[in-house]
Design a protein around this motif. Structure first.
Motif, PDB file in Angstrom:
ATOM      1  N   GLU A 186     -21.646  17.274 -37.007  1.00 14.88           N
ATOM      2  CA  GLU A 186     -21.106  16.456 -38.098  1.00 14.88           C
ATOM      3  C   GLU A 186     -22.256  15.744 -38.805  1.00 14.88           C
ATOM      4  OE1 GLU A 186     -18.718  15.680 -39.973  1.00 14.88           O
ATOM      5  OE2 GLU A 186     -19.067  13.600 -40.501  1.00 14.88           O
ATOM      6  N   HIS A 187     -22.118  15.575 -40.117  1.00 14.11           N
ATOM      7  CA  HIS A 187     -23.186  14.896 -40.843  1.00 14.11           C
ATOM      8  C   HIS A 187     -22.699  14.306 -42.152  1.00 14.11           C
ATOM      9  CE1 HIS A 187     -27.657  14.569 -41.780  1.00 14.11           C
ATOM     10  NE2 HIS A 187     -27.413  13.890 -40.681  1.00 14.11           N
ATOM     11  N   SER A 188     -21.634  13.559 -42.094  1.00 14.36           N
ATOM     12  CA  SER A 188     -21.062  12.843 -43.243  1.00 14.36           C
ATOM     13  C   SER A 188     -20.824  13.773 -44.447  1.00 14.36           C
ATOM     14  CB  SER A 188     -21.878  11.588 -43.581  1.00 14.36           C
ATOM     15  OG  SER A 188     -23.038  11.892 -44.281  1.00 14.36           O
ATOM     16  N   MET A 189     -20.959  13.235 -45.665  1.00 19.10           N
ATOM     17  CA  MET A 189     -20.502  13.990 -46.839  1.00 19.10           C
ATOM     18  C   MET A 189     -21.585  14.932 -47.375  1.00 19.10           C
ATOM     19  SD  MET A 189     -17.673  14.406 -48.307  1.00 19.10           S
ATOM     20  CE  MET A 189     -16.799  12.965 -47.723  1.00 19.10           C
ATOM     21  N   ASN A 190     -21.916  15.945 -46.587  1.00 15.18           N
ATOM     22  CA  ASN A 190     -22.888  16.950 -47.043  1.00 15.18           C
ATOM     23  C   ASN A 190     -22.157  17.994 -47.888  1.00 15.18           C
ATOM     24  OD1 ASN A 190     -21.997  19.184 -45.018  1.00 15.18           O
ATOM     25  ND2 ASN A 190     -22.132  17.262 -43.894  1.00 15.18           N
ATOM     26  N   ALA A 191     -22.924  18.966 -48.408  1.00 14.67           N
ATOM     27  CA  ALA A 191     -22.341  19.919 -49.368  1.00 14.67           C
ATOM     28  C   ALA A 191     -21.172  20.717 -48.779  1.00 14.67           C
ATOM     29  CB  ALA A 191     -23.426  20.872 -49.869  1.00 14.67           C
ATOM     30  N   SER A 192     -21.322  21.239 -47.549  1.00 16.04           N
ATOM     31  CA  SER A 192     -20.246  22.076 -47.008  1.00 16.04           C
ATOM     32  C   SER A 192     -19.009  21.245 -46.669  1.00 16.04           C
ATOM     33  CB  SER A 192     -20.727  22.854 -45.776  1.00 16.04           C
ATOM     34  OG  SER A 192     -21.218  21.976 -44.796  1.00 16.04           O
ATOM     35  N   THR A 193     -19.228  20.034 -46.183  1.00 16.39           N
ATOM     36  CA  THR A 193     -18.096  19.152 -45.858  1.00 16.39           C
ATOM     37  C   THR A 193     -17.349  18.780 -47.131  1.00 16.39           C
ATOM     38  OG1 THR A 193     -19.275  18.334 -43.949  1.00 16.39           O
ATOM     39  CG2 THR A 193     -17.496  16.941 -44.771  1.00 16.39           C
ATOM     40  N   PHE A 194     -18.113  18.496 -48.173  1.00 18.24           N
ATOM     41  CA  PHE A 194     -17.488  18.158 -49.457  1.00 18.24           C
ATOM     42  C   PHE A 194     -16.684  19.354 -49.957  1.00 18.24           C
ATOM     43  CE2 PHE A 194     -18.085  17.559 -54.219  1.00 18.24           C
ATOM     44  CZ  PHE A 194     -17.007  16.688 -54.327  1.00 18.24           C
ATOM     45  N   SER A 195     -17.315  20.530 -49.856  1.00 11.67           N
ATOM     46  CA  SER A 195     -16.627  21.731 -50.313  1.00 11.67           C
ATOM     47  C   SER A 195     -15.338  21.945 -49.512  1.00 11.67           C
ATOM     48  CB  SER A 195     -17.613  22.893 -50.195  1.00 11.67           C
ATOM     49  OG  SER A 195     -17.019  24.069 -49.917  1.00 11.67           O
ATOM     50  N   GLY A 196     -15.390  21.717 -48.187  1.00 14.38           N
ATOM     51  CA  GLY A 196     -14.186  21.824 -47.361  1.00 14.38           C
ATOM     52  C   GLY A 196     -13.137  20.810 -47.793  1.00 14.38           C
ATOM     53  N   ARG A 197     -13.575  19.606 -48.104  1.00 19.18           N
ATOM     54  CA  ARG A 197     -12.611  18.555 -48.486  1.00 19.18           C
ATOM     55  C   ARG A 197     -11.991  18.854 -49.854  1.00 19.18           C
ATOM     56  NH1 ARG A 197     -13.363  12.936 -45.327  1.00 19.18           N
ATOM     57  NH2 ARG A 197     -11.599  12.360 -46.625  1.00 19.18           N
ATOM     58  N   VAL A 198     -12.790  19.443 -50.745  1.00 17.57           N
ATOM     59  CA  VAL A 198     -12.239  19.819 -52.061  1.00 17.57           C
ATOM     60  C   VAL A 198     -11.132  20.855 -51.839  1.00 17.57           C
ATOM     61  CG1 VAL A 198     -12.732  20.975 -54.250  1.00 17.57           C
ATOM     62  CG2 VAL A 198     -14.345  19.282 -53.353  1.00 17.57           C
ATOM     63  N   THR A 199     -11.407  21.853 -51.000  1.00 19.70           N
ATOM     64  CA  THR A 199     -10.401  22.878 -50.714  1.00 19.70           C
ATOM     65  C   THR A 199      -9.194  22.245 -50.012  1.00 19.70           C
ATOM     66  OG1 THR A 199     -12.207  24.445 -50.501  1.00 19.70           O
ATOM     67  CG2 THR A 199     -10.081  25.176 -49.694  1.00 19.70           C
ATOM     68  N   ALA A 200      -9.476  21.349 -49.052  1.00 19.60           N
ATOM     69  CA  ALA A 200      -8.382  20.669 -48.335  1.00 19.60           C
ATOM     70  C   ALA A 200      -7.493  19.890 -49.296  1.00 19.60           C
ATOM     71  CB  ALA A 200      -8.968  19.727 -47.286  1.00 19.60           C
ATOM     72  N   SER A 201      -8.111  19.325 -50.333  1.00 22.94           N
ATOM     73  CA  SER A 201      -7.355  18.457 -51.246  1.00 22.94           C
ATOM     74  C   SER A 201      -6.305  19.235 -52.046  1.00 22.94           C
ATOM     75  CB  SER A 201      -8.304  17.698 -52.185  1.00 22.94           C
ATOM     76  OG  SER A 201      -8.712  18.522 -53.257  1.00 22.94           O
ATOM     77  N   THR A 202      -6.414  20.567 -52.056  1.00 29.05           N
ATOM     78  CA  THR A 202      -5.378  21.367 -52.733  1.00 29.05           C
ATOM     79  C   THR A 202      -4.238  21.692 -51.775  1.00 29.05           C
ATOM     80  OG1 THR A 202      -6.294  23.524 -52.136  1.00 29.05           O
ATOM     81  CG2 THR A 202      -7.224  22.482 -54.096  1.00 29.05           C
ATOM     82  N   LEU A 203      -4.323  21.189 -50.543  1.00 22.88           N
ATOM     83  CA  LEU A 203      -3.376  21.482 -49.456  1.00 22.88           C
ATOM     84  C   LEU A 203      -3.417  22.959 -49.051  1.00 22.88           C
ATOM     85  CD1 LEU A 203      -0.290  19.234 -50.315  1.00 22.88           C
ATOM     86  CD2 LEU A 203      -2.377  18.678 -49.068  1.00 22.88           C
ATOM     87  N   SER A 204      -4.584  23.534 -49.216  1.00 21.31           N
ATOM     88  CA  SER A 204      -4.828  24.905 -48.779  1.00 21.31           C
ATOM     89  C   SER A 204      -4.812  24.954 -47.243  1.00 21.31           C
ATOM     90  CB  SER A 204      -6.197  25.278 -49.316  1.00 21.31           C
ATOM     91  OG  SER A 204      -6.415  26.625 -49.226  1.00 21.31           O
ATOM     92  N   SER A 205      -4.710  26.140 -46.663  1.00 21.72           N
ATOM     93  CA  SER A 205      -4.624  26.237 -45.196  1.00 21.72           C
ATOM     94  C   SER A 205      -5.987  25.903 -44.565  1.00 21.72           C
ATOM     95  CB  SER A 205      -4.203  27.652 -44.781  1.00 21.72           C
ATOM     96  OG  SER A 205      -5.341  28.447 -44.548  1.00 21.72           O
ATOM     97  N   PRO A 206      -5.987  25.471 -43.300  1.00 23.68           N
ATOM     98  CA  PRO A 206      -7.264  25.128 -42.651  1.00 23.68           C
ATOM     99  C   PRO A 206      -8.237  26.306 -42.603  1.00 23.68           C
ATOM    100  CG  PRO A 206      -5.471  25.232 -41.055  1.00 23.68           C
ATOM    101  CD  PRO A 206      -4.842  25.255 -42.405  1.00 23.68           C
ATOM    102  N   PHE A 207      -7.698  27.526 -42.597  1.00 28.45           N
ATOM    103  CA  PHE A 207      -8.584  28.692 -42.540  1.00 28.45           C
ATOM    104  C   PHE A 207      -9.319  28.857 -43.874  1.00 28.45           C
ATOM    105  CE2 PHE A 207      -5.192  29.196 -39.493  1.00 28.45           C
ATOM    106  CZ  PHE A 207      -5.902  29.451 -38.344  1.00 28.45           C
ATOM    107  N   SER A 208      -8.648  28.546 -44.981  1.00 27.99           N
ATOM    108  CA  SER A 208      -9.395  28.623 -46.247  1.00 27.99           C
ATOM    109  C   SER A 208     -10.319  27.420 -46.392  1.00 27.99           C
ATOM    110  CB  SER A 208      -8.493  28.801 -47.472  1.00 27.99           C
ATOM    111  OG  SER A 208      -7.346  28.068 -47.361  1.00 27.99           O
ATOM    112  N   VAL A 209      -9.937  26.270 -45.831  1.00 26.97           N
ATOM    113  CA  VAL A 209     -10.838  25.102 -45.866  1.00 26.97           C
ATOM    114  C   VAL A 209     -12.149  25.455 -45.155  1.00 26.97           C
ATOM    115  CG1 VAL A 209     -11.174  22.758 -44.942  1.00 26.97           C
ATOM    116  CG2 VAL A 209      -8.979  23.393 -45.982  1.00 26.97           C
TER     117      VAL A 209
END
Ligand code: COA
Length: 381
Positions: A186-209
């Motif tokens: 874990e490393h706070s709001m890095n690029a991949s985490t941000f990208s995962g959170r952007v995908t998560a924010s669409t309520l996409s499935s965890p596998f696409s996140v």
């Protein structure tokens, strides 16, 4: 014209409130849920750290035993997924295979209702448990060997090593691999985490996140740096060549970047690099001290007076590559191992994003043409 200020790379722009990890880049401090990462790397296990990140507190003995048991139970891949991995080109990068594998997992285990906490937790277990199996299976199959089934009598790190090499790691190797997973979790709001959170924010499935986050981690400015660092150290070759090599690179390009150095947040040496070096020494007692490790140490020394004043010091990837090489791991598996580790942090951010979700929809400053006429094709030259 927009009055909004654009911050390239969103530097210093907060995009979420998060209680998962804390970084103090000036004082080389990284904490997971308030606990120093160095302590966790030395004392804990990847399984326990995953729980800590996901749930917010250390598990009780019973919680950990149950969680660990569930992880062991869900390591296997469906034969159809293994067959799919088999058909991927062996020349392809394992990060792409991992991204494809995780996206495909989402077809075997549909988890579209992200308001269902039970199904969310099962997806967490499946993703954490199966990512090492996907990486190991792709590696074995691409060289023409059979994939090695996971063993449920081994812990997360030891089982991954087993599935790659069909032998158990020594205690020192198991410890350093487990610590590497903890240090990268874990490393706070890095690029991949941000990208995962952007995908998560669409309520996409965890596998696409997670597959979105894997794609973002692939780049050389992020997770790809550990492989590139090792390739750079190989290019330098010897301790004696460090200084002339750096002089030549800087003469050709004054903005030349040393791979594995520099960090958006750390302006001193990354604390993860320091603890990794300590643990690596124990492996080197068994495997011998790799020549490239000495090249890395020398490069850190030579670079310090030049780049130190700019706050550019080794990050965790500066040393992880040489450690992985000493464990016998092929260099294109370094970033997938980073992804296996970071899946814990990504999933914790996914769950946190869902708690108080709003879809990410930032602004842009339009700088293009306006009110252009449409000229029919026949009238264009
Ligand atoms: N080697 C030499 N100089 C470096 C450097 C490196 N690895 N990283 C940054 N610098 C210098 C830049 O040239 C710049 O100098 P300037 O002020 O004279 O223009 C200054 O330090 C700031 O760098 P910048 O690229 O703006 O920092 P950033 O916060 O945007 O980028 C990284 C951070 C990680 C992308 C960057 O340090 C980098 O590319 N490092 C190498 C790749 C790497 O190891 N990535 C893994 C990160 S965990």
């Amino acid at each position: 014209m927009s009055q909004l200020e654009i911050r390239p790379g969103l530097e210093d722009v907060p995009v979420a409130k998060s209680a998962i990890s804390f970084i103090d880049g000036k004082n080389a401090r990284l904490e997971y849920r308030g606990i120093a990462v160095e302590t966790l790397a030395l004392e804990s296990s990847f399984e326990e750290v995953s729980w800590l990140l996901l749930k917010g507190d250390l598990p009780t003995q019973r919680e950990l035993a149950e969680f660990d048991g569930q992880l062991r139970q869900h390591r296997r891949l469906k034969y159809k997924l293994r067959d799919l991995i088999k058909t991927l080109p062996e020349t392809g990068h394992p990060m792409d295979a991992l991204q494809a594998g995780v996206a495909a997992l989402g077809m075997f285990y549909p988890a579209r209702d992200v308001r269902n906490e039970q199904s969310n937790w099962l997806s967490v277990i499946r993703i954490l448990a199966k990512m090492p199996t996907i990486v190991a299976a792709f590696h074995r199959l691409r060289v023409g060997d059979d994939a090695i089934p996971p063993r449920d009598d081994l812990d997360h790190a030891a089982n991954f090593y087993w599935m790659l090499f069909e032998r158990e790691p020594t205690p020192a190797v198991r410890k350093v691999l487990d610590a590497c997973l903890i240090l990268h979790a874990e490393h706070s709001m890095n690029a991949s985490t941000f990208s995962g959170r952007v995908t998560a924010s669409t309520l996409s499935s965890p596998f696409s996140v997670i597959s979105a986050a894997i794609g973002t981690l692939t780049g050389p400015l992020h997770g790809g740096a550990n492989q590139e660092t090792l390739e750079m150290l190989e290019e330098i070759g010897t301790v004696a060549n460090v200084k002339p090599w750096l002089e030549q690179k800087r003469a050709a390009d004054p903005k030349f970047k040393i791979m594995g150095m520099g960090h958006r947040v750390y302006k001193v040496k990354d604390p993860r690099a320091t603890v990794l070096q300590q643990l690596a020494e124990k492996v080197f007692v068994e495997s011998g001290r790799p020549a490239l490790y000495d090249v890395a140490v020398e490069l850190e020394k030579v670079a310090e007076p030049i780049y130190g004043p700019k706050g550019v010091y080794p990050n965790v990837d500066f040393y992880s590559g040489t450690v992985y090489r000493a464990l016998g791991l092929p260099s294109d598996l370094f970033t997938p191992i980073f992804a296996i580790a970071r899946s814990a942090g990504w999933l914790a951010h996914w769950l946190e994003q869902l708690q108080n979700n709003r879809i990410f929809r930032p602004e842009q400053e339009y700088v293009g043409k306006r009110n252009q006429p449409y000229i029919p094709l026949a009238k264009r030259p």
